[in-house]
Motif scaffolding. Sequence first.
Motif: not given
Length: 66
Positions: A35-60
Motif C-alpha cells: 500500500l502506498p502511503v505519503r505525507d501530503s506536504k511531500l507527495p513525491e516521497r512515497v512509502m509502501r506498506v504491507n496491507k496487513e501492517a497498515w490494517t493493524a496500524f489503523t485498527s490500533a
Amino acid sequence: MKTKDLRQRCWRKSSYSGAENGDCLEVADTVTGRLPVRDSKLPERVMRVNKEAWTAFTSAIKTGAV
C-alpha cells in the motif's frame, strides 16, 4: 510501481484531517500489493506498506492502543 505512476492514483486522506485541507497522511488503497502511503506536504516521497501492517496500524489507532 514507480512513484511517477502513483501520481495518477486516487489518493485519499483521513476524514479526521479536517476541512481546512491541512497537511496529512494520504493513502492510495486502490493499488494491489504493498500500500502506498505519503505525507501530503511531500507527495513525491512515497512509502509502501504491507496491507496487513497498515490494517493493524489503523485498527490500533481506532481502538486507542497507539
